[in-house]
Design a protein around this motif. Structure first.
Motif, PDB file in Angstrom:
ATOM      1  N   UNK A 114      -6.747   4.234   5.869  1.00  0.00           N
ATOM      2  CA  UNK A 114      -7.819   4.779   5.873  1.00  0.00           C
ATOM      3  C   UNK A 114      -8.805   3.888   5.040  1.00  0.00           C
ATOM      4  N   UNK A 115      -8.454   2.856   4.354  1.00  0.00           N
ATOM      5  CA  UNK A 115      -9.182   1.827   3.748  1.00  0.00           C
ATOM      6  C   UNK A 115      -9.620   0.892   4.691  1.00  0.00           C
ATOM      7  N   UNK A 116      -9.140   0.638   5.989  1.00  0.00           N
ATOM      8  CA  UNK A 116      -9.325  -0.091   6.896  1.00  0.00           C
ATOM      9  C   UNK A 116      -8.412  -1.302   7.274  1.00  0.00           C
ATOM     10  N   UNK A 117      -7.446  -0.991   6.808  1.00  0.00           N
ATOM     11  CA  UNK A 117      -6.155  -2.359   6.919  1.00  0.00           C
ATOM     12  C   UNK A 117      -5.620  -1.963   8.381  1.00  0.00           C
ATOM     13  N   UNK A 118      -5.252  -3.076   8.869  1.00  0.00           N
ATOM     14  CA  UNK A 118      -4.501  -2.850  10.119  1.00  0.00           C
ATOM     15  C   UNK A 118      -3.002  -3.377  10.352  1.00  0.00           C
ATOM     16  N   UNK A 119      -2.669  -3.682   9.083  1.00  0.00           N
ATOM     17  CA  UNK A 119      -1.125  -4.295   8.949  1.00  0.00           C
ATOM     18  C   UNK A 119      -0.734  -3.883   7.436  1.00  0.00           C
ATOM     19  N   UNK A 120       0.506  -3.465   7.246  1.00  0.00           N
ATOM     20  CA  UNK A 120       0.994  -3.409   5.591  1.00  0.00           C
ATOM     21  C   UNK A 120       2.219  -4.238   5.400  1.00  0.00           C
ATOM     22  N   UNK A 121       2.358  -4.746   4.298  1.00  0.00           N
ATOM     23  CA  UNK A 121       3.206  -5.774   3.821  1.00  0.00           C
ATOM     24  C   UNK A 121       3.852  -5.185   2.413  1.00  0.00           C
ATOM     25  N   UNK A 122       5.149  -5.388   2.299  1.00  0.00           N
ATOM     26  CA  UNK A 122       5.756  -4.988   1.003  1.00  0.00           C
ATOM     27  C   UNK A 122       7.411  -5.189   1.033  1.00  0.00           C
ATOM     28  N   UNK A 123       7.875  -5.034   0.025  1.00  0.00           N
ATOM     29  CA  UNK A 123       7.502  -4.440  -1.201  1.00  0.00           C
ATOM     30  C   UNK A 123       6.773  -5.342  -2.108  1.00  0.00           C
ATOM     31  N   UNK A 124       5.722  -5.035  -2.608  1.00  0.00           N
ATOM     32  CA  UNK A 124       4.734  -5.811  -3.511  1.00  0.00           C
ATOM     33  C   UNK A 124       4.232  -4.905  -4.674  1.00  0.00           C
ATOM     34  N   UNK A 125       4.765  -5.096  -6.027  1.00  0.00           N
ATOM     35  CA  UNK A 125       4.384  -4.036  -7.071  1.00  0.00           C
ATOM     36  C   UNK A 125       3.129  -4.378  -7.713  1.00  0.00           C
ATOM     37  N   UNK A 126       1.969  -4.133  -6.954  1.00  0.00           N
ATOM     38  CA  UNK A 126       0.514  -4.427  -7.025  1.00  0.00           C
ATOM     39  C   UNK A 126       0.026  -5.704  -6.480  1.00  0.00           C
ATOM     40  N   UNK A 127       0.616  -6.954  -6.901  1.00  0.00           N
ATOM     41  CA  UNK A 127       0.187  -8.109  -6.140  1.00  0.00           C
ATOM     42  C   UNK A 127       1.351  -9.168  -6.139  1.00  0.00           C
ATOM     43  N   UNK A 128       1.135 -10.180  -5.471  1.00  0.00           N
ATOM     44  CA  UNK A 128       2.205 -11.162  -5.506  1.00  0.00           C
ATOM     45  C   UNK A 128       2.210 -12.042  -6.871  1.00  0.00           C
ATOM     46  N   UNK A 129       1.381 -11.560  -7.700  1.00  0.00           N
ATOM     47  CA  UNK A 129       1.440 -12.149  -8.959  1.00  0.00           C
ATOM     48  C   UNK A 129       2.212 -11.253 -10.112  1.00  0.00           C
TER      49      UNK A 129
END
Length: 373
Positions: A114-129
């Motif tokens: 719904x935000x416009x993404x065409x792919x999803x990646x995870x698990x990432x707990x907020x960001x790769x930082x």
């Protein structure tokens, strides 16, 4: 019947944070995260991530009981820096039920789409930082500080939901009893060679922490810029993390390589506070957890080297070996018996080889998954 509910209230957020404590109650390797830290990560009013991006937590209910959770993430800075348009999912925990997992992951996918993404990646707990990856090998012992942990059945839940491997992350273990001390024995010679090039190693100066952190930030954002999924930290994000790390940083394990006034590389090791957190019930510091944390720090026997980076123009000079060697040399008299070096990308052959050269064992594997939406 399974119902997915968006987390919108403080009470729901507490339930979201607490769910793993009940799920892993019988698992001796589970380490509860500190409630206050998790609450800040998930609170848009407190964490600087939300100044540029969005995330939405969801809870899964079955017969009135919480049976799963997930965080849907849309990281604008990540997409802009990497020139992609993807979402992420994190904080994934679930009972061993494929239908529950499917509904949670489908909800996260719908939200990022719904935000416009065409792919999803995870698990990432907020960001790769932050913490990321699903543990897929090495379930026999607790995680080190700031590393994830999960049940083995999560692998099937995620793959059965249609996700494929994107990248593997490695964790290595250096044991004092069998590690090669070559880097320590050669340290004086290597450092002398660096000094002839005008490069000196020193410990971080905590009395000048703000300025030190500012200079380290420059190296961090440049040295990791080619890593998978990397996104540079904003100033607010970097100093948010630095402020938390300052409470546990020991200068002996934070080593800087400096040429003139420029920091050209650094390595950061932190005491493995998970040795203490594993005994702090439900991640609450009060009434007794704070005392366990304060008085247990001196008894910690393990270390995690969580950052090591050198600017491009200064690689292959031996700085990396010197940074590792200095940390190992400093740790030996302190009663540290082993250290984890994590995480490294599976295809980062240069760094992986350097760690293997000191007889470090590749002992845990984490995996990032992806799915087109």
């Amino acid at each position: 019947m399974i119902t997915i509910v968006p987390v919108e209230t403080k009470s729901q957020r507490a339930s979201f944070i607490d769910f793993p404590h009940d799920l892993y109650e019988a698992d001796p390797n589970y380490v509860p995260e500190l409630f206050l830290g998790q609450e800040d990560l998930l609170n848009p009013k407190k964490h600087p991530f939300y100044k540029h991006s969005q995330a939405q937590p969801f809870l899964a209910y079955q017969d009135g009981k919480i049976v799963g959770r997930v965080l849907a993430i849309y990281n604008v800075n990540h997409n802009n820096f990497n020139q992609v348009n993807e979402g992420q999912f994190g904080f994934f925990d679930c009972i061993n039920d494929q239908e529950v997992a499917d509904k949670l992951l489908e909800t996260a996918m719908a939200w990022v789409k719904s935000k416009g993404a065409n792919n999803i990646v995870g698990p990432i707990n907020l960001s790769t930082n932050d913490t990321c990856g699903l543990l897929v090998e090495g379930f026999d012992r607790p995680p080190m500080a700031m590393m994830p942990y999960n049940f083995p059945y999560y692998i099937d839940l995620i793959t059965n939901a249609g996700f494929n491997k994107k990248e593997d992350l490695r964790a290595y273990l250096v044991n004092k009893a069998n590690a090669s001390h070559r880097s320590v024995l050669l340290l004086d010679k290597l450092e002398a060679r660096l000094e002839r090039s005008g490069i000196k190693l020193r410990q971080i100066n905590l009395k000048d922490f703000k300025n030190e952190a500012e200079r380290i930030k420059v190296v961090y954002n440049k040295a990791w810029d080619k890593n998978l999924g990397f996104v540079p930290m904003t100033d607010d994000e970097f100093f948010y993390v630095a402020k938390d790390l300052k409470m546990i940083v020991d200068p002996k394990y934070c080593i800087l390589a400096q040429k003139g006034e420029e920091i050209v590389g650094f390595a950061l090791g932190i005491p493995n506070i998970n040795e203490i957190l594993i005994n702090i019930k439900r991640g609450r510091l009060l009434p007794t957890g704070l005392f366990k944390l304060l008085f247990g720090k001196k008894k910690i026997k393990t270390l995690r080297v969580l950052m090591l980076g050198v600017l491009d123009n200064y690689r292959k000079l031996g700085i990396e070996a010197c940074l590792y060697g200095r940390i190992i040399k400093n740790a030996m008299p302190e009663g540290i018996v082993e250290a984890e070096c994590s995480w490294m990308l599976d295809h980062n052959y240069m760094m992986n080889h350097a760690i293997e050269q000191i007889n470090a064992d590749f002992y845990k594997r984490y995996r990032l998954y992806e799915k087109a939406i």
